[in-house]
Scaffold this motif. Structure first.
Motif, PDB file in Angstrom:
ATOM      1  N   GLY A  59      46.499 122.831  17.385  1.00  0.00           N
ATOM      2  CA  GLY A  59      45.849 124.138  17.411  1.00  0.00           C
ATOM      3  C   GLY A  59      46.620 125.178  18.199  1.00  0.00           C
ATOM      4  N   CYS A  60      47.684 124.754  18.892  1.00  0.00           N
ATOM      5  CA  CYS A  60      48.483 125.733  19.640  1.00  0.00           C
ATOM      6  C   CYS A  60      49.439 126.454  18.694  1.00  0.00           C
ATOM      7  N   ARG A  61      49.751 127.713  19.047  1.00  0.00           N
ATOM      8  CA  ARG A  61      50.751 128.490  18.307  1.00  0.00           C
ATOM      9  C   ARG A  61      51.749 129.027  19.324  1.00  0.00           C
ATOM     10  N   ILE A  62      52.979 128.558  19.212  1.00  0.00           N
ATOM     11  CA  ILE A  62      53.981 128.854  20.236  1.00  0.00           C
ATOM     12  C   ILE A  62      55.100 129.681  19.633  1.00  0.00           C
ATOM     13  N   GLU A  63      55.270 130.909  20.161  1.00  0.00           N
ATOM     14  CA  GLU A  63      56.411 131.714  19.743  1.00  0.00           C
ATOM     15  C   GLU A  63      57.366 131.947  20.908  1.00  0.00           C
ATOM     16  N   GLY A  64      56.888 131.769  22.137  1.00  0.00           N
ATOM     17  CA  GLY A  64      57.732 131.992  23.307  1.00  0.00           C
ATOM     18  C   GLY A  64      58.263 130.696  23.885  1.00  0.00           C
ATOM     19  N   ARG A  65      58.349 130.632  25.207  1.00  0.00           N
ATOM     20  CA  ARG A  65      58.940 129.470  25.871  1.00  0.00           C
ATOM     21  C   ARG A  65      57.903 128.757  26.730  1.00  0.00           C
ATOM     22  N   VAL A  66      57.979 127.438  26.711  1.00  0.00           N
ATOM     23  CA  VAL A  66      57.035 126.628  27.481  1.00  0.00           C
ATOM     24  C   VAL A  66      57.822 125.534  28.186  1.00  0.00           C
ATOM     25  N   ALA A  67      57.722 125.459  29.487  1.00  0.00           N
ATOM     26  CA  ALA A  67      58.435 124.417  30.230  1.00  0.00           C
ATOM     27  C   ALA A  67      57.514 123.761  31.246  1.00  0.00           C
ATOM     28  N   ARG A  68      57.601 122.461  31.347  1.00  0.00           N
ATOM     29  CA  ARG A  68      56.879 121.678  32.351  1.00  0.00           C
ATOM     30  C   ARG A  68      55.406 122.093  32.431  1.00  0.00           C
ATOM     31  N   SER A  69      54.758 122.124  31.298  1.00  0.00           N
ATOM     32  CA  SER A  69      53.376 122.602  31.279  1.00  0.00           C
ATOM     33  C   SER A  69      52.525 121.791  30.315  1.00  0.00           C
ATOM     34  N   ARG A 129      36.418 113.274  22.664  1.00  0.00           N
ATOM     35  CA  ARG A 129      35.792 113.945  21.543  1.00  0.00           C
ATOM     36  C   ARG A 129      36.787 114.944  21.003  1.00  0.00           C
ATOM     37  N   ASP A 130      37.319 114.646  19.849  1.00  0.00           N
ATOM     38  CA  ASP A 130      38.409 115.448  19.310  1.00  0.00           C
ATOM     39  C   ASP A 130      37.855 116.642  18.551  1.00  0.00           C
ATOM     40  N   GLU A 131      38.510 117.754  18.714  1.00  0.00           N
ATOM     41  CA  GLU A 131      38.162 118.911  17.904  1.00  0.00           C
ATOM     42  C   GLU A 131      39.080 118.929  16.703  1.00  0.00           C
ATOM     43  N   GLU A 132      38.589 119.493  15.618  1.00  0.00           N
ATOM     44  CA  GLU A 132      39.422 119.569  14.428  1.00  0.00           C
ATOM     45  C   GLU A 132      40.282 120.822  14.499  1.00  0.00           C
ATOM     46  N   ARG A 133      41.544 120.657  14.787  1.00  0.00           N
ATOM     47  CA  ARG A 133      42.460 121.798  14.869  1.00  0.00           C
ATOM     48  C   ARG A 133      43.703 121.460  14.065  1.00  0.00           C
ATOM     49  N   PRO A 134      44.340 122.481  13.492  1.00  0.00           N
ATOM     50  CA  PRO A 134      45.576 122.213  12.751  1.00  0.00           C
ATOM     51  C   PRO A 134      46.701 121.790  13.698  1.00  0.00           C
ATOM     52  N   PRO A 135      47.786 121.261  13.133  1.00  0.00           N
ATOM     53  CA  PRO A 135      48.896 120.842  13.988  1.00  0.00           C
ATOM     54  C   PRO A 135      49.463 122.016  14.787  1.00  0.00           C
ATOM     55  N   VAL A 136      50.228 121.682  15.801  1.00  0.00           N
ATOM     56  CA  VAL A 136      50.921 122.693  16.600  1.00  0.00           C
ATOM     57  C   VAL A 136      51.883 123.453  15.691  1.00  0.00           C
ATOM     58  N   TRP A 137      51.884 124.780  15.812  1.00  0.00           N
ATOM     59  CA  TRP A 137      52.856 125.567  15.062  1.00  0.00           C
ATOM     60  C   TRP A 137      53.847 126.203  16.034  1.00  0.00           C
ATOM     61  N   THR A 138      55.122 126.097  15.699  1.00  0.00           N
ATOM     62  CA  THR A 138      56.140 126.733  16.535  1.00  0.00           C
ATOM     63  C   THR A 138      56.886 127.758  15.700  1.00  0.00           C
ATOM     64  N   GLY A 139      57.142 128.899  16.277  1.00  0.00           N
ATOM     65  CA  GLY A 139      57.827 129.983  15.573  1.00  0.00           C
ATOM     66  C   GLY A 139      59.343 129.850  15.660  1.00  0.00           C
ATOM     67  N   LEU A 161      47.131 129.905   3.860  1.00  0.00           N
ATOM     68  CA  LEU A 161      45.738 129.686   4.251  1.00  0.00           C
ATOM     69  C   LEU A 161      45.664 129.650   5.768  1.00  0.00           C
ATOM     70  N   ASP A 162      44.569 130.184   6.308  1.00  0.00           N
ATOM     71  CA  ASP A 162      44.404 130.193   7.763  1.00  0.00           C
ATOM     72  C   ASP A 162      43.698 128.913   8.197  1.00  0.00           C
ATOM     73  N   LEU A 163      44.462 127.970   8.688  1.00  0.00           N
ATOM     74  CA  LEU A 163      43.876 126.699   9.112  1.00  0.00           C
ATOM     75  C   LEU A 163      43.218 126.829  10.484  1.00  0.00           C
ATOM     76  N   HIS A 164      43.385 127.970  11.126  1.00  0.00           N
ATOM     77  CA  HIS A 164      42.790 128.178  12.456  1.00  0.00           C
ATOM     78  C   HIS A 164      41.414 128.820  12.382  1.00  0.00           C
ATOM     79  N   ASP A 165      40.964 129.174  11.180  1.00  0.00           N
ATOM     80  CA  ASP A 165      39.700 129.902  11.048  1.00  0.00           C
ATOM     81  C   ASP A 165      38.530 129.027  11.497  1.00  0.00           C
ATOM     82  N   PRO A 166      37.883 129.380  12.604  1.00  0.00           N
ATOM     83  CA  PRO A 166      36.776 128.530  13.067  1.00  0.00           C
ATOM     84  C   PRO A 166      35.578 128.563  12.119  1.00  0.00           C
TER      85      PRO A 166
END
Lengths: 419, 425
Positions: A293-303, A270-280, B265-270
């Motif tokens: 729906g994830c927002r990544i500004e730091g570092r992510v490894a093996r997770s 059951r998929d939730e409607e979330r925007p694509p992954v954003w990376t800083g 636009l805030d695409l994360h707004d629930p």
């Protein structure tokens, strides 16, 4: 496969998964960045052409109810058949929690009979496996078996975790052992059984509790046609912290044995409607799965990062499973940990620091830090591993902002949070 | 709330979008890493509580039809109301292909007459914005307007691309000029969002249909006429972000605005979810040695190379040593090992061969086939094109849909055009 009805046993309370299963069944546990454990077996049913599925749920059925809905994502929202959750119920003559696997089936016999299936396929909702059930059914028919048991090879040193099966070259089962200290069999019972419905009805007359002990053993002893069918693909029962963690991290190995990217056998959920992954600008991700729906500004490894996880600037996640909508503030660090949903990790906090000194009776944590949902870790907080923080952990649960290795913080009850 | 009806005009040819809308209507053009342009308008409807929507299609409706389906992602698969796709239907009354936007509604006047709503909302499926239409309804009723047009301020250089309105301080419209060429007062552009009094609209459509000189278009004919004769037409000034993505350059710019730390636009707004038809894809997989900076990546992507300031739609694969810079890459395209994309817009299911260089050099010669739309340095690659190993493609080049490796005999120069087989549709 029209003549096969599947029963998914989802009774597992997941006592060995601690805080992760305090309020959900093992089969409802989030897995692999966007799935729930039961999605694998439901997808197998959908792709194998098994259109009638009953989910036998005893522990925290609400978590499954929400997820399954009408079964549409698995194409199991059918007029005739589809997916149904079968909870324990009361009648005038008995009020029965399921006493065991066989008892759960017996208590739902009326529902099974309504569908008049030729065969009943018994599955576990706690398995991570991409299995086509059609070869199992074909082998069963060819051998004219009363029962076929799916088995898989396990290393000798792990045999003590499983039910082990002794079979002839023909596949016919000679004996079954439960979690033997020592054995010369390499075939583990996967907990997947195909029964001829008529024969199953007879077997259930003796009011059996457990499928292996009270059904299969007597059947084998009486010389009935009980066969093993070997499955060679990847399979993991995620009933422990160690196996749950291992199965998740398997997905981010260079050559994972469990492919999620196979369009021929997609894992439906059951998929939730979330925007694509954003990376800083300074994001750094490697060997990881990161969901929409994830927002990544730091570092992510093996997770593995579930939807809506936020990793602030200079924050680090390594060797961890992070469930939906958990946020790490700037400079936070999480390693060798499983964080449930909606956790807040404060600035510069550190979860999963290596503990000092020996720790007793914590093997079940597999050396990890577990953090229950809705927990807040204060700025600069330190959580050593192994350790476990219950649902809704708060500042006062971490005296001085610290939790030393070997400590377990119990769950807060939800109503304590109400104003 | 429940008693509201909206038409969405989704027939746009989008000719200035060049290849992207060659085989799909403009509202069906992919946007923002997983959406289509019409998702903004459809989501605005359901988030505003409008669950009775008619979508008017004409130009290449197939991809739009597939996308909308029964309307389930928007909760528009309903027993009452829901979503209806309204194709031109020859043989019905005096029906024919839709002439203009007003004609499209006129030909569906039966849907207007059948309903009992006081107002009807007419929207365009071409724009990127988040708007609560309830505010528009309140404004309309407060002013006892027969028509309220939502407007937004546009840069002076762009007024000639829009319908420009002049208003009194309270919002009453005093002049309307469609795509004005000369001097105009003001920079308030029509957003293509009209709230009509339903009975007035029926009257005006019937009247317009009978006029021989009319091109039957809201912007060109109906609105200027209504304003000129003093009907109560009001402009509602929308304060938020609104973007017409009608040209390749504006499409490219608007997309890349969404990779900024503070997107428009805030695409994360629930509370204001942007709904779309989502395929079941696994989470994004990023392997060791990969870099992904300031980008949007949708589920199903697999990255082993480098992605910077770019948007990857579901299922895009960036192989080891490949680099995607300042680019938009649509569903299931593969950028093979060592290949480079620079300022490219690549449609779905394209294969960029190993070591290919797309968007190469400083030569900014405009595109030979469409110089007016493709001159800022972007390269456009059509759906299912296959670019051979080691190919170089200069800037402002256009690679047609479905071209195969054999269609390339030499490097593609700046402004070059490589056309594939004609569409079978």
């Amino acid at each position: 496969m029209r003549d096969v009805l599947a029963l998914i046993l989802s009774g597992g309370g997941g006592e060995r998964l601690g805080v992760l299963c305090a309020e959900r069944a093992v089969s409802a546990l989030p897995f692999g960045g966007k799935y729930r454990v039961i999605d694998f077996v439901l997808s197998n049913c959908a792709h194998s052409g098994v259109g009638r599925v009953g989910v036998l749920a005893q522990h925290a059925p609400a978590s499954l109810n929400d997820h399954l809905g009408a079964g549409r994502v698995w194409d199991l929202d059918r007029r005739n058949g589809g997916v149904v959750i079968l909870q324990p119920y009361q009648t005038r003559s008995h009020a029965g929690w399921y006493r065991g696997t066989a008892d759960a089936i017996a208590q739902n016999w009326d529902w099974i009979e309504e569908h008049r299936p030729e065969r009943v396929l018994v599955l576990s909702g706690d398995h991570i496996v991409r299995m086509d059930y059609r070869p199992l059914v074909a082998a069963h028919l060819e051998r004219e078996a009363a029962v076929t048991v799916a088995v898989t090879q396990v290393p000798a040193h792990e045999a003590h975790r499983f039910g082990m099966v002794h079979a002839e070259d023909s596949g016919r089962i000679r004996s079954l052992e439960e979690k033997p200290e020592r054995t010369d069999s390499a075939l583990a019972n996967m907990g997947i059984y195909l029964f001829e419905t008529e024969r199953l009805a007879e077997m259930l007359r003796a009011r059996p509790v457990d499928i292996v002990l009270d059904v299969l053993r007597p059947q084998v002893a009486a010389g009935h046609r009980v066969y093993a069918h070997e499955y060679e693909g990847y399979w993991e029962d995620v009933g422990t912290v160690a196996s749950y963690y291992r199965a998740n991290l398997e997905l981010v190995r260079a050559q994972p044995r469990l492919a999620l990217h196979d369009a021929r056998w997609p894992i439906l959920t059951r998929d939730e409607e979330r925007p694509p992954v954003w990376t800083g600008d300074h994001a750094w991700i490697e060997d990881s799965l990161v969901a929409n729906g994830c927002r990544i500004e730091g570092r992510v490894a093996r997770s593995i990062l579930f939807p809506g996880v936020r990793v602030g600037p200079d924050a680090v996640i390594a060797d961890s499973v992070i469930m939906a909508d958990t946020h790490l503030a700037r400079g936070a660090r999480v390693e060798h940990a499983i964080l449930d949903k909606y956790v807040r990790v404060g600035e510069g906090a550190h979860i999963g620091a290596t503990g000092r000194g020996p720790v007793e009776n914590m093997d079940w944590l597999a050396g990890l830090a577990l953090v229950g949902k809705d927990t807040w870790i204060p700025d600069g907080g330190l959580v050593e591993r192994p350790s476990s923080i219950g649902i809704g952990g708060r500042y006062e649960d971490l005296p001085g902002g610290r939790l030393a290795a070997g400590h377990l913080v119990p769950n807060r009850r939800w109503f304590e949070e109400l104003p | 709330m429940t008693n509201r009806y909206a038409f969405i005009l989704a027939g746009g040819v989008g000719s200035r979008l060049c290849l992207l809308s060659e085989r799909r209507a403009k509202p069906a053009v992919p946007f923002g890493g997983k959406y289509r342009i019409i998702d903004f308008t459809l989501s605005n409807c359901v988030n505003s509580g409008i669950f009775d929507v008619g979508v008017l299609t004409q130009y290449r409706p197939t991809s739009l039809n597939q996308h909308i389906g029964t309307g389930r992602p928007w909760d528009l698969d309903r027993t009452r109301g829901g979503i209806q796709l309204l194709q031109p239907a020859p043989g019905l009354s005096a029906s024919d292909w839709y002439q203009g936007t007003a004609d499209a509604i006129y030909q569906n006047i039966v849907h207007l007459k059948r309903r009992r709503n006081d107002e009807v909302l007419i929207l365009s499926g071409d724009h990127v914005y988040q708007m609560d239409y309830n505010v528009l309804y309140a404004f309309h009723r407060r002013n006892r307007a027969s028509l309220t047009v939502a407007v937004t301020e546009v840069p002076e250089a762009e007024v000639s691309q829009f319908g420009i309105l002049e208003t009194e301080p309270q919002g009453r419209v005093t002049a309307f000029k469609e795509k004005p060429k000369g001097e105009v007062q003001g920079r308030l552009a029509s957003m293509g969002v009209y709230l009509f009094d339903r009975e007035a609209l029926i009257r005006w459509l019937v009247e317009d249909a009978a006029m021989p000189g009319s091109s039957h278009d809201f912007g060109k004919d109906l609105l200027p006429r209504l304003v000129a004769r003093g009907e109560p037409v009001y402009a509602y000034r929308f304060p938020g972000y609104w973007q017409d993505v009608g040209t390749l350059d504006s499409y490219y710019r608007a997309n890349l605005e969404f990779v900024q730390a503070e997107p428009p636009l805030d695409l994360h707004d629930p509370e204001w979810v942007l709904h779309t038809q989502t395929a079941d894809r696994p989470p994004v997989r990023v392997e060791s040695g990969a870099r992904v900076e300031r980008s949007l990546l949708a589920n199903g992507c697999s990255v082993l190379g480098r992605v910077v300031n770019s948007i990857l739609f579901p299922g895009v694969v960036v192989e080891r040593g490949a680099e995607v810079r300042d680019s938009i890459v649509m569903h299931d395209t593969v950028v093979a090992a060592g290949a480079v994309l620079d300022r490219a817009i690549v449609d779905k299911e394209v294969r960029i061969g190993r070591e290919a260089r797309v968007g190469q050099g400083d030569d900014m010669a405009p595109n030979r086939a469409c110089p007016e739309h493709l001159s800022s340095g972007l390269v456009v690659v059509g759906k299912r094109a296959r670019l051979p190993e080691g190919l170089t493609v200069g800037r402002n080049a256009r690679i047609g849909a479905s071209v195969s490796e054999e269609d390339f005999t030499a490097p593609v120069p700046a402004g070059g055009v490589v056309d594939g087989p004609e569409s079978m549709h």
